[in-house]
Write a protein that holds these residues in place. Structure first.
Motif, short mmCIF file in Angstrom:
data_model
loop_
_atom_site.label_atom_id
_atom_site.label_comp_id
_atom_site.label_asym_id
_atom_site.label_seq_id
_atom_site.Cartn_x
_atom_site.Cartn_y
_atom_site.Cartn_z
N ASP A 373 0.83 -1.20 0.00
CA ASP A 373 0.00 0.00 0.00
C ASP A 373 0.86 1.25 0.00
OD1 ASP A 373 -3.08 0.72 0.57
OD2 ASP A 373 -1.82 2.18 1.58
N SER A 374 0.38 2.30 -0.67
CA SER A 374 1.15 3.55 -0.78
C SER A 374 1.30 4.26 0.55
CB SER A 374 0.47 4.48 -1.79
OG SER A 374 -0.85 4.80 -1.36
N SER A 375 0.54 3.87 1.57
CA SER A 375 0.64 4.50 2.88
C SER A 375 1.82 3.95 3.69
CB SER A 375 -0.65 4.28 3.68
OG SER A 375 -0.85 2.90 3.96
N SER A 376 2.49 2.94 3.18
CA SER A 376 3.59 2.31 3.92
C SER A 376 4.73 3.31 4.17
CB SER A 376 4.13 1.11 3.15
OG SER A 376 3.13 0.11 3.02
N THR A 377 5.35 3.17 5.35
CA THR A 377 6.48 4.03 5.73
C THR A 377 7.59 3.16 6.31
OG1 THR A 377 5.77 4.36 8.03
CG2 THR A 377 4.81 5.82 6.37
N SER A 378 8.68 3.80 6.71
CA SER A 378 9.81 3.06 7.28
C SER A 378 9.47 2.46 8.64
CB SER A 378 11.03 3.98 7.42
OG SER A 378 10.74 5.05 8.30
N LYS A 379 8.34 2.86 9.22
CA LYS A 379 7.93 2.33 10.51
C LYS A 379 6.68 1.46 10.43
CE LYS A 379 11.21 3.92 12.96
NZ LYS A 379 12.19 2.97 13.53
N ASN A 380 6.06 1.39 9.27
CA ASN A 380 4.83 0.60 9.15
C ASN A 380 4.64 0.16 7.70
OD1 ASN A 380 1.54 1.03 8.52
ND2 ASN A 380 2.04 -0.28 10.25
N ILE A 381 4.51 -1.13 7.51
CA ILE A 381 4.29 -1.69 6.18
C ILE A 381 2.87 -2.25 6.09
CG2 ILE A 381 4.96 -3.47 4.51
CD1 ILE A 381 7.01 -1.26 4.76
N VAL A 382 2.14 -1.82 5.06
CA VAL A 382 0.79 -2.33 4.82
C VAL A 382 0.77 -3.01 3.45
CG1 VAL A 382 -1.64 -1.74 4.53
CG2 VAL A 382 -0.24 -0.49 6.19
N VAL A 383 0.35 -4.28 3.42
CA VAL A 383 0.27 -5.02 2.17
C VAL A 383 -1.17 -5.48 1.96
CG1 VAL A 383 1.09 -7.01 0.86
CG2 VAL A 383 2.64 -5.83 2.42
N ASN A 384 -1.76 -5.05 0.85
CA ASN A 384 -3.11 -5.49 0.50
C ASN A 384 -3.00 -6.80 -0.28
OD1 ASN A 384 -4.41 -3.11 1.56
ND2 ASN A 384 -3.60 -2.01 -0.20
N VAL A 385 -3.15 -7.91 0.43
CA VAL A 385 -2.94 -9.23 -0.15
C VAL A 385 -4.11 -9.68 -1.01
CG1 VAL A 385 -2.62 -11.68 0.40
CG2 VAL A 385 -1.36 -9.94 1.68
N GLY A 386 -5.33 -9.39 -0.56
CA GLY A 386 -6.51 -9.90 -1.27
C GLY A 386 -6.94 -11.24 -0.69
N ASP A 387 -7.65 -12.03 -1.46
CA ASP A 387 -8.17 -13.32 -0.98
C ASP A 387 -7.06 -14.37 -0.94
OD1 ASP A 387 -10.51 -11.97 -1.07
OD2 ASP A 387 -11.40 -13.12 -2.71
N ILE A 388 -7.06 -15.17 0.13
CA ILE A 388 -6.16 -16.32 0.22
C ILE A 388 -7.00 -17.59 0.15
CG2 ILE A 388 -4.41 -17.52 1.59
CD1 ILE A 388 -3.62 -14.92 2.85
N GLN A 389 -6.74 -18.38 -0.83
CA GLN A 389 -7.52 -19.59 -1.05
C GLN A 389 -7.20 -20.64 0.03
OE1 GLN A 389 -9.91 -19.77 -3.43
NE2 GLN A 389 -9.36 -17.61 -3.82
N PRO A 390 -8.07 -21.65 0.19
CA PRO A 390 -7.81 -22.72 1.15
C PRO A 390 -6.43 -23.34 0.93
CG PRO A 390 -10.04 -22.89 0.32
CD PRO A 390 -9.38 -21.82 -0.49
N SER A 391 -5.68 -23.50 2.00
CA SER A 391 -4.33 -24.05 1.99
C SER A 391 -3.32 -23.14 1.27
CB SER A 391 -4.29 -25.45 1.35
OG SER A 391 -5.13 -26.33 2.06
N GLY A 392 -3.75 -21.95 0.87
CA GLY A 392 -2.86 -21.02 0.19
C GLY A 392 -1.88 -20.36 1.15
N LYS A 393 -0.74 -19.95 0.61
CA LYS A 393 0.29 -19.29 1.43
C LYS A 393 0.82 -18.06 0.70
CE LYS A 393 4.48 -21.04 2.03
NZ LYS A 393 5.58 -21.91 2.55
N VAL A 394 1.00 -16.98 1.44
CA VAL A 394 1.57 -15.75 0.90
C VAL A 394 2.86 -15.44 1.67
CG1 VAL A 394 1.24 -13.27 0.57
CG2 VAL A 394 -0.69 -14.84 0.27
N THR A 395 3.91 -15.13 0.94
CA THR A 395 5.20 -14.80 1.56
C THR A 395 5.56 -13.35 1.27
OG1 THR A 395 5.96 -17.09 1.30
CG2 THR A 395 7.64 -15.40 1.69
N ILE A 396 5.83 -12.61 2.32
CA ILE A 396 6.20 -11.19 2.21
C ILE A 396 7.60 -11.03 2.77
CG2 ILE A 396 5.65 -8.83 2.95
CD1 ILE A 396 2.73 -9.84 3.27
#
Length: 404
Positions: A373-396
């Protein structure tokens, strides 16, 4: 015998000459410090003003650094959470800047009397009380200085001519400040709430903006309207300045029951965990702490907000790729979010706050799904992941730097 004494005299004169050259040489070295050297005391003919002098004014996100080995025992961490400025005036014809230097981020710049900015080499060296900028060929008069910082740097002190005077920057704007009555706001689609800005001086013109008007709009009076489900950042900024304040707005569907960013009754342990709600779709919050107790990741936590049925469960694990670090080191956090159920976790938002002494490197954040997200800063990271399917994994992956 005369020749003998004559030789002695010649040798004595030669020794005095060599000693004289050495003294001159040593004086020259002592009075000609170069950029990159540690400078614990001002040079001959100079005097020092510490970072906490009342004539120096700071704008933007500023932190404080303390270390007995710094000049004066403390420093100001500029660019602490984004863009910041340092402003002051001084008299006479020379100036030097002392920083706690370390190899990280974009170098600050200095503009004297409105001239083109020059680079301050704060990230070209490493160490405490380092001379990072020097100009001793200015016109003998009063000068105006503006230092701009785009990433975190530690400003230690200023040296000027021993007969010079440090003065306050432009009295009309030196105390400009702005704050909002809320740092976060929850809205349903179609609803409206007002943010109130307080400025110094009172009555300063405020310009309002939204990071995503398709999610939340704001008018010239700070009235925020929820448009559609999602998260946006509302910014209030003093006109013609870099002075600003922000509020994170979370918009939910009109039919949703919004619990906001509240912490669950039983937060997860260091290995992540799950949270559940009612049969109806709701916002579910999941907190995960970084493993370990080292400076690099102690106190780190990740908020996972998602909408879905009660059976949707998320497991969150946050780790770092190092066990110990020093100031100036760069390392990487890895956040893994796994949907351990057979239901879809919808509209997942990852919100990660930086621990003490850590600055995130926003431009280096990567995710296997969604976007930062564009609001992210050096002290706070926001990631708009969206839907995570069953058994799905997201790596950041979030690169970070260790600061004082």
């Amino acid at each position: 015998m005369k020749n003998y004494f004559k030789k002695i005299l010649i040798m004595f004169v030669m020794v005095l000459t060599i000693m004289g050259i050495g003294v001159i040489s040593n004086c020259y070295v002592a009075n000609a410090a170069t950029v990159g050297e540690q400078l614990l005391q001002p040079e001959d003919g100079w005097k020092r003003y510490e970072d906490d002098n009342s004539k120096i004014f700071y704008y933007g996100e500023i932190g404080e650094a303390k270390n007995e080995n710094l000049s004066g025992g403390s420093a100001h961490q500029t660019g602490y959470n984004g863009y910041s400025e340092i402003k002051f005036n001084f008299t006479k014809n020379k100036i030097a800047l002392i920083y706690r230097a370390y190899n990280y981020g974009k170098n600050p710049t200095i503009s004297i009397d409105g001239n083109a900015p020059e680079e301050i080499k704060a990230n070209n060296y490493d160490g405490l009380s380092i001379l990072v900028y020097k100009n001793d060929s200015l016109e003998d008069k009063e000068h105006t200085v503006v230092i701009k910082t785009y990433t975190s740097h530690v400003f230690d002190s200023i040296d000027i001519d021993k007969d010079g005077i440090l003065l306050a920057y432009n009295e009309d704007i030196k105390n400009q400040l702005i704050s909002l009555d809320k740092s976060s706001l929850n809205l349903k689609e179609g609803n409206l709430k007002q943010l109130k800005a307080t400025t110094t001086p009172t009555g300063a013109k405020v310009v309002w903006s939204s990071s995503d008007e398709s999610i939340a709009k704001v008018d010239e009076n700070g009235n925020v309207t929820g448009v559609k489900e999602g998260q946006a950042t509302i910014t209030a900024q003093i006109k013609d300045s870099e002075i600003k304040a922000t509020c994170t707005v979370t918009v939910t569907k009109a039919s949703d029951t919004n619990t906001g960013n509240t912490t669950p009754t039983n937060p997860t342990d260091n290995s992540g965990g799950t949270s559940t709600g009612t049969e109806e779709p709701t916002n579910i919050v999941n907190i995960a702490h970084a493993k370990g107790d080292n400076t690099n990741n102690a106190s780190g936590q990740v908020s996972i907000i998602f909408k879905g049925v009660a059976e949707a469960q998320l497991k969150v694990v946050k780790t770092a790729d190092v066990d110990s670090v020093y100031v100036g080191d760069t390392f990487t956090y890895t956040i893994e979010v796994t949907n351990t159920s057979d239901k879809v976790a919808k509209s997942v938002v990852i919100n990660d706050n930086a621990p003490n002494h850590i600055d995130f490197i926003v431009s280096g954040v990567t995710t296997t799904q969604g976007k930062v997200d564009s609001s992210s800063t050096s002290k706070n990271i926001v990631v708009n992941v969206g839907d995570i399917q069953p058994s799905g994994k997201v790596t950041i992956k979030i690169p970070a730097n260790v600061v004082l």
